[in-house]
Enzyme design. Sequence first.
Site, PDB file in Angstrom:
ATOM      1  N   CYS A  77      24.180  22.765  59.392  1.00 16.93           N
ATOM      2  CA  CYS A  77      24.686  22.535  57.985  1.00 16.93           C
ATOM      3  C   CYS A  77      23.502  21.769  57.533  1.00 16.93           C
ATOM      4  O   CYS A  77      23.038  21.682  57.954  1.00 16.93           O
ATOM      5  CB  CYS A  77      26.134  21.752  57.820  1.00 16.93           C
ATOM      6  N   CYS A 169      33.947  20.363  55.542  1.00 18.74           N
ATOM      7  CA  CYS A 169      33.323  19.204  55.001  1.00 18.74           C
ATOM      8  C   CYS A 169      33.692  17.936  55.611  1.00 18.74           C
ATOM      9  O   CYS A 169      34.443  17.288  54.493  1.00 18.74           O
ATOM     10  CB  CYS A 169      32.418  19.447  53.768  1.00 18.74           C
ATOM     11  N   GLN A 292      28.443  12.915  38.184  1.00 19.84           N
ATOM     12  CA  GLN A 292      28.473  12.252  39.554  1.00 19.84           C
ATOM     13  C   GLN A 292      29.305  12.878  39.924  1.00 19.84           C
ATOM     14  O   GLN A 292      30.760  12.474  40.217  1.00 19.84           O
ATOM     15  CB  GLN A 292      28.390  10.879  38.896  1.00 19.84           C
ATOM     16  N   TYR A 320      19.763  13.361  28.649  1.00 21.45           N
ATOM     17  CA  TYR A 320      20.252  14.156  29.458  1.00 21.45           C
ATOM     18  C   TYR A 320      21.488  13.174  29.880  1.00 21.45           C
ATOM     19  O   TYR A 320      21.861  12.924  31.067  1.00 21.45           O
ATOM     20  CB  TYR A 320      19.475  13.917  31.028  1.00 21.45           C
ATOM     21  N   GLU A 341      21.933  16.612  25.132  1.00 23.55           N
ATOM     22  CA  GLU A 341      21.881  17.388  26.629  1.00 23.55           C
ATOM     23  C   GLU A 341      21.967  18.469  26.045  1.00 23.55           C
ATOM     24  O   GLU A 341      22.580  18.921  25.296  1.00 23.55           O
ATOM     25  CB  GLU A 341      23.938  16.618  26.852  1.00 23.55           C
ATOM     26  N   ASP A 397      18.370  10.093  32.133  1.00 20.33           N
ATOM     27  CA  ASP A 397      18.751  10.211  33.441  1.00 20.33           C
ATOM     28  C   ASP A 397      18.441  11.954  33.577  1.00 20.33           C
ATOM     29  O   ASP A 397      19.900  12.862  33.927  1.00 20.33           O
ATOM     30  CB  ASP A 397      20.409  10.507  33.259  1.00 20.33           C
ATOM     31  N   CYS A 424      17.823  10.778  40.554  1.00 24.23           N
ATOM     32  CA  CYS A 424      17.697  11.797  41.611  1.00 24.23           C
ATOM     33  C   CYS A 424      16.771  11.924  42.405  1.00 24.23           C
ATOM     34  O   CYS A 424      16.712  12.344  43.414  1.00 24.23           O
ATOM     35  CB  CYS A 424      18.789  12.232  41.416  1.00 24.23           C
TER      36      CYS A 424
HETATM   37  N1  SAH Z   1      23.915  10.942  32.764  1.00 26.11           N
HETATM   38  C1  SAH Z   1      24.537  12.228  32.641  1.00 26.11           C
HETATM   39  C2  SAH Z   1      23.545  13.017  33.456  1.00 26.11           C
HETATM   40  C3  SAH Z   1      23.085  13.097  34.305  1.00 26.11           C
HETATM   41  S1  SAH Z   1      22.502  15.150  35.510  1.00 26.11           S
HETATM   42  C4  SAH Z   1      25.880  11.467  33.780  1.00 26.11           C
HETATM   43  O1  SAH Z   1      25.588  10.647  34.541  1.00 26.11           O
HETATM   44  O2  SAH Z   1      26.636  11.998  34.395  1.00 26.11           O
HETATM   45  C5  SAH Z   1      21.740  15.279  33.931  1.00 26.11           C
HETATM   46  C6  SAH Z   1      22.199  16.145  33.147  1.00 26.11           C
HETATM   47  O3  SAH Z   1      20.661  16.665  32.178  1.00 26.11           O
HETATM   48  C7  SAH Z   1      22.779  17.441  33.634  1.00 26.11           C
HETATM   49  O4  SAH Z   1      24.253  16.570  32.693  1.00 26.11           O
HETATM   50  C8  SAH Z   1      22.078  18.736  32.668  1.00 26.11           C
HETATM   51  O5  SAH Z   1      22.399  19.364  32.164  1.00 26.11           O
HETATM   52  C9  SAH Z   1      20.901  17.618  31.428  1.00 26.11           C
HETATM   53  N2  SAH Z   1      19.789  18.416  31.578  1.00 26.11           N
HETATM   54  C10 SAH Z   1      18.716  18.916  32.167  1.00 26.11           C
HETATM   55  N3  SAH Z   1      17.529  19.426  31.639  1.00 26.11           N
HETATM   56  C11 SAH Z   1      17.734  19.018  30.395  1.00 26.11           C
HETATM   57  C12 SAH Z   1      17.003  18.818  29.624  1.00 26.11           C
HETATM   58  N4  SAH Z   1      15.826  19.968  29.470  1.00 26.11           N
HETATM   59  N5  SAH Z   1      17.665  18.155  28.067  1.00 26.11           N
HETATM   60  C13 SAH Z   1      18.515  17.753  28.077  1.00 26.11           C
HETATM   61  N6  SAH Z   1      19.784  17.783  29.103  1.00 26.11           N
HETATM   62  C14 SAH Z   1      18.945  17.949  29.896  1.00 26.11           C
END
Ligand code: SAH
Length: 469
Positions: A77, A169, A292, A320, A341, A397, A424
Amino acid sequence: MQKNDIFEIEITDIGVNGEGIGKVDGYTVFVKDAIIGDIIEAKLMKAKKSYGYARLAKILRPSPDRVAPVCPMARKCGGCQIQEMSYEKQLEFKEKKVRGNLARIGGVPEELLDCIMDPIVGMEESAALSAPFYYRNKAQFPVGEDKEGNPIAGFYAGRTHSIIPNTSCALGVKVNEKILNLILDFMREYKIKPYNETAHEGIVRHVLIRYGFRTKEIMVCLVVNAEQLPHSETLAERLAEIEGMTSITLNVNKNRTNVILGEEIKLIWGQEYITDYIGDVKYQISPLSFYQVNPVQTEKLYRLAVEYAGVDGGTVWDLYCGIGTISLFLAKEGCRVYGVEIVPQAVEDARNNARINGIENVEFFAGKAEEVLPEYYREYEKTHGGEKAHADVIVVDPPRKGCEETLLKTMVDMRPERIVYVSCDSATLARDVKYLRENGYEVVRGRAVDQFPHTVHVECVVLMSRVEK
Ligand code: SAH
């Protein structure tokens, strides 16, 4: 060295994708599933001039850090890359990876890293197992067909699109298996075809399952290459029997693409979302929203982000922001929070989450961070007689690709005291850290958090402070 050569090799290093690395007469060989300290017999599969890729044929002397995998599919996998490595070593590998990227790509001096990096936050090992398993609250299983035409669900074999049947899994919750088997039985009974990627035919593409660890609520979303799923009421009736079932939906994806989810959600039973908690904040989560995957580690991650942010009133941006998870943690500290977002449904969830938690000092914007923030900055200047918009703290993020430079530039222009970067992918983090270091900021704290045991992925948080007054 030539293709198909069989040879003995000692593994002395690990690559970014978790593969073992060794040398034979100066020739570098990468071996998937081999672990530092293993002496193995390997077979060369692909030979380049100065390096090659080999397959692990036989373990001659196992590494002291080698452990038996919990999942029998671990090697086939593509999900777990380092399940056969002891958890302690996994953590060491991840910590080094983050540090290495910050030094090499980010240009952060080693002596500085020595002072500021906190030790990686690992996950507790479970009592029965020597490492954490069954931690994911989300799973997406591709659905296909075996040679006899039976529907199967499982995982893509590493780097391919062929499906290996596996409904149990070891990273996901145990109820996944019951749900998948129920869906596969239903498909067989009603002759509902799985989607075939090559022919772009058939109906069921993926099954997305989410589980709220605290609330025990379950969401099932079938991704279909159709507007409807035949006999969906029957399927819903059967799934609804499972304890905790809360949301059953279809996601319409008729595109020829390997992007899993389409844009449209159709409710077939229950409600469109499930609820869960991180700490004492309650969240509603829709099928299309990011959330997450490891709730135990997420709480530690968010607390760390809030600690690094060190907010004391003022204005904080959470870029984000997804469904507003970090935003709400920050808002509880009493500052004014603005979240940005890109996914409209996630923004809706975020606003709703603020409401159900009675949090009012937060506002969400839908759009790309690299467009919303610069636009806000320009507008502010226009409408405030030339005065510039300021933020006390900015939290970002981003997804794996990191931030666009236009966004980083605006962040610097807003002169926050602190920038908290949750990442990440430490390679793109390091690239962005380099830009910020060249523009008036310095790394003052950093820490990796293991959100994804047994995979090579690692999350980390870095705090940068403004050095130019
Ligand atoms: N901080 C949040 C999400 C992190 S993941 C948490 O911890 O739950 C990253 C996020 O960025 C996702 O929700 C995705 O939809 C968003 N995203 C991706 N590209 C983006 C952009 N260009 N501008 C704003 N948000 C974006």
